[in-house]
Design a protein around this motif. Structure first.
Motif, PDB file in Angstrom:
ATOM      1  N   CYS A   4      30.972  41.429  41.277  1.00 17.97           N
ATOM      2  CA  CYS A   4      32.270  41.734  41.911  1.00 17.97           C
ATOM      3  C   CYS A   4      33.194  42.558  40.970  1.00 17.97           C
ATOM      4  N   TRP A   5      34.068  43.478  41.416  1.00 19.40           N
ATOM      5  CA  TRP A   5      35.056  44.215  40.660  1.00 19.40           C
ATOM      6  C   TRP A   5      36.368  44.068  40.876  1.00 19.40           C
ATOM      7  N   TYR A   6      36.648  43.325  41.837  1.00 21.99           N
ATOM      8  CA  TYR A   6      38.221  43.099  42.367  1.00 21.99           C
ATOM      9  C   TYR A   6      38.242  41.741  43.019  1.00 21.99           C
ATOM     10  N   ASP A   7      39.375  41.039  42.789  1.00 23.41           N
ATOM     11  CA  ASP A   7      39.483  39.819  43.554  1.00 23.41           C
ATOM     12  C   ASP A   7      41.204  39.474  43.911  1.00 23.41           C
ATOM     13  N   ASN A   8      41.633  40.519  44.419  1.00 21.08           N
ATOM     14  CA  ASN A   8      43.095  40.281  44.835  1.00 21.08           C
ATOM     15  C   ASN A   8      43.341  40.930  46.100  1.00 21.08           C
ATOM     16  N   VAL A  54      26.919  49.359  37.288  1.00 24.09           N
ATOM     17  CA  VAL A  54      27.601  48.951  38.563  1.00 24.09           C
ATOM     18  C   VAL A  54      28.175  47.436  38.304  1.00 24.09           C
ATOM     19  N   LYS A  55      27.280  46.706  37.878  1.00 21.66           N
ATOM     20  CA  LYS A  55      27.699  45.435  37.600  1.00 21.66           C
ATOM     21  C   LYS A  55      28.858  45.286  36.716  1.00 21.66           C
ATOM     22  N   ASN A  56      29.007  46.235  35.823  1.00 22.35           N
ATOM     23  CA  ASN A  56      29.913  46.045  34.638  1.00 22.35           C
ATOM     24  C   ASN A  56      31.161  46.323  35.333  1.00 22.35           C
ATOM     25  N   LEU A  57      31.516  47.197  36.605  1.00 24.10           N
ATOM     26  CA  LEU A  57      32.732  47.631  37.061  1.00 24.10           C
ATOM     27  C   LEU A  57      33.549  46.446  37.144  1.00 24.10           C
ATOM     28  N   ALA A  58      34.799  46.681  36.781  1.00 23.67           N
ATOM     29  CA  ALA A  58      36.045  45.698  36.967  1.00 23.67           C
ATOM     30  C   ALA A  58      37.254  46.598  36.916  1.00 23.67           C
ATOM     31  N   LEU A  59      38.079  46.211  37.980  1.00 23.23           N
ATOM     32  CA  LEU A  59      39.399  46.994  38.121  1.00 23.23           C
ATOM     33  C   LEU A  59      40.355  46.003  38.414  1.00 23.23           C
ATOM     34  N   GLY A  60      41.623  46.020  37.870  1.00 26.39           N
ATOM     35  CA  GLY A  60      42.780  45.306  38.029  1.00 26.39           C
ATOM     36  C   GLY A  60      43.832  45.723  39.105  1.00 26.39           C
ATOM     37  N   ASP A  61      44.812  45.403  39.739  1.00 21.17           N
ATOM     38  CA  ASP A  61      45.726  46.219  40.573  1.00 21.17           C
ATOM     39  C   ASP A  61      46.223  47.350  40.252  1.00 21.17           C
ATOM     40  N   ASP A  62      46.761  47.627  39.021  1.00 20.25           N
ATOM     41  CA  ASP A  62      47.363  48.478  38.620  1.00 20.25           C
ATOM     42  C   ASP A  62      46.419  49.689  38.343  1.00 20.25           C
ATOM     43  N   GLU A  63      45.147  49.506  37.713  1.00 20.51           N
ATOM     44  CA  GLU A  63      44.102  50.657  37.738  1.00 20.51           C
ATOM     45  C   GLU A  63      43.764  51.146  39.115  1.00 20.51           C
ATOM     46  N   GLY A  92      47.401  34.996  54.692  1.00 23.77           N
ATOM     47  CA  GLY A  92      45.885  34.658  54.525  1.00 23.77           C
ATOM     48  C   GLY A  92      45.700  34.889  53.018  1.00 23.77           C
ATOM     49  N   GLY A  93      44.654  34.393  52.732  1.00 18.37           N
ATOM     50  CA  GLY A  93      44.529  34.413  51.061  1.00 18.37           C
ATOM     51  C   GLY A  93      43.599  35.682  50.495  1.00 18.37           C
ATOM     52  N   ALA A  94      43.491  35.650  49.326  1.00 18.98           N
ATOM     53  CA  ALA A  94      42.881  37.026  48.830  1.00 18.98           C
ATOM     54  C   ALA A  94      41.492  36.997  48.719  1.00 18.98           C
ATOM     55  N   GLU A  95      40.833  38.029  49.021  1.00 21.80           N
ATOM     56  CA  GLU A  95      39.412  38.167  49.272  1.00 21.80           C
ATOM     57  C   GLU A  95      38.843  38.933  47.849  1.00 21.80           C
ATOM     58  N   VAL A 146      31.798  45.307  49.359  1.00 20.18           N
ATOM     59  CA  VAL A 146      31.471  44.076  50.268  1.00 20.18           C
ATOM     60  C   VAL A 146      32.652  42.898  50.014  1.00 20.18           C
ATOM     61  N   TRP A 147      33.398  42.611  51.119  1.00 16.90           N
ATOM     62  CA  TRP A 147      34.636  41.777  51.004  1.00 16.90           C
ATOM     63  C   TRP A 147      34.089  40.306  51.501  1.00 16.90           C
ATOM     64  N   MET A 148      34.538  39.438  50.611  1.00 12.79           N
ATOM     65  CA  MET A 148      34.006  38.202  50.894  1.00 12.79           C
ATOM     66  C   MET A 148      35.322  37.250  50.625  1.00 12.79           C
ATOM     67  N   PRO A 149      35.762  36.114  51.423  1.00 13.52           N
ATOM     68  CA  PRO A 149      34.637  35.434  52.219  1.00 13.52           C
ATOM     69  C   PRO A 149      34.978  35.760  53.760  1.00 13.52           C
ATOM     70  N   VAL A 150      35.934  36.628  54.202  1.00 15.64           N
ATOM     71  CA  VAL A 150      36.408  36.832  55.377  1.00 15.64           C
ATOM     72  C   VAL A 150      35.966  37.881  56.171  1.00 15.64           C
TER      73      VAL A 150
END
Length: 335
Positions: free
Chosen positions: A148-152, A283-292, A259-262, A126-130
């Motif tokens: 949410c698991w990714y913010d870039n 599922v809520k615990n999932l978090a991933l960075g760019d490199d991972e 544009g900005g990051a989603e 689910v990509w937000m806000p665009v």
């Protein structure tokens, strides 16, 4: 009922696509160049999904009571690499916890439809806000936000790491260094439209040749330039496995033309969150960075690795390299 519902989602998806004007083919802020489905108009109902940081909803699930129902259906979006990466990653971890996991692939529209009505337990893209606010507006009352698991997630213009440009603005005076060519993806892609209509005029790159063809053709240019130790400039997006497979970096975008990051979140249906609270918390615990994420997608999708042919084997390979990941995911220690 769930299996029957999954069988008719393709037709429902076709109707949804026609009604919403949504598409995830041909390029945009999504994997594989998928066109952003939303119109960029975020409403109050959708804004809550945009105000999230990876890991903020994490809790230790290791001590929670076992779920009575250990059958989980995950929905992945066709053509969106991170969707398959995260669903197969969750599949591997949930199976270690004793669950039976089924992954079904759909276009974005029927995946949202199926989750809202209970045919799919979880979607992770689910990509937000665009990109997806219209689906949250339509189905939000029947969906549960599972973190949410990714913010870039963003559109970029990228170059090989050893090349001289630091900003998109630098390209205007560095035409010769890059052969005067910016390699794009599909002609109908949102990424292509943004580059042509915003980035090129904003940064005065009209005298560059914008080579528009396909995502594989763009990646072939990256591969050729890497092997030949040459400079290359391409349109790209995060998340993407090319950042792991090749020494690529994003150019700064001081004018914000791309544009900005989603933020990317997971969503579940209400019944799943109630009947399987431990799985929902994992599922809520999932978090991933760019490199991972780039590395995981590289293992799954790049021609040098599994080439999109065996996602489970790619995830197993990645987890072997990251032996603590599964335990940290269950314990909510990734954020």
């Amino acid at each position: 009922m769930k299996k029957t519902g999954l069988g008719v989602l393709a037709l429902a998806g076709a109707l949804m696509l026609a009604g919403c004007g949504a598409s995830n083919t041909g390029g945009g802020t999504t994997t594989g160049g998928g066109e952003p489905a939303g119109g960029g108009q975020e409403t109050a109902a959708a804004s809550a999904w945009s105000e999230c940081k990876p890991g903020q909803h994490a809790e230790d699930a290791s001590g929670l009571p076992e779920d009575g129902d250990k059958n989980v259906t995950l929905g992945a979006f066709n053509g969106w690499d991170e969707s398959f990466a995260t669903t197969h990653l969750l599949k591997a971890v949930l199976e270690q916890e004793g669950y039976t996991v089924d992954i079904q692939a759909f276009e974005a529209a029927p995946a949202f439809t199926g989750t809202a009505r209970g045919d799919i337990d979880v979607i992770t893209d689910v990509w937000m806000p665009v990109t997806h606010p219209q689906y949250i507006d339509q189905f939000g009352d029947d969906l549960v936000h599972l973190g949410c698991w990714y913010d870039n997630a963003k559109l970029t213009i990228a170059v090989n790491d050893s090349s001289p440009a630091k900003s998109i603005a630098d390209l205007a005076t560095m035409k010769d260094e890059y052969g005067g060519r910016l390699y794009g993806i599909e002609p109908g892609a949102g990424l292509t439209k943004t580059t042509r209509e915003k980035a090129i005029p904003t940064y005065k790159l009209e005298d560059w040749e914008f080579v528009v063809s396909s995502t594989p053709a763009m990646l072939a240019q990256v591969d050729r330039a890497t092997k030949g130790n040459e400079n290359v400039a391409v349109t790209l997006w995060r998340p993407h496995w090319a950042y792991s497979a090749y020494p690529m970096r994003d150019l700064e975008d001081p004018e914000g033309a791309m544009g900005g990051a989603e933020i990317i979140s997971s969503a579940g249906n209400k019944e799943f969150a109630e009947k399987s609270p431990k799985a929902a918390q994992i599922v809520k615990n999932l978090a991933l960075g760019d490199d991972e994420l780039a590395e995981l997608e590289d293992y799954m999708m790049s021609p040098q690795q599994q080439d999109g042919k065996n996602h489970d084997a790619a995830v197993a390979q990645w987890l072997e390299k990251h032996p603590d990941f599964a335990e940290k995911l269950v314990k909510g220690e990734l954020g």
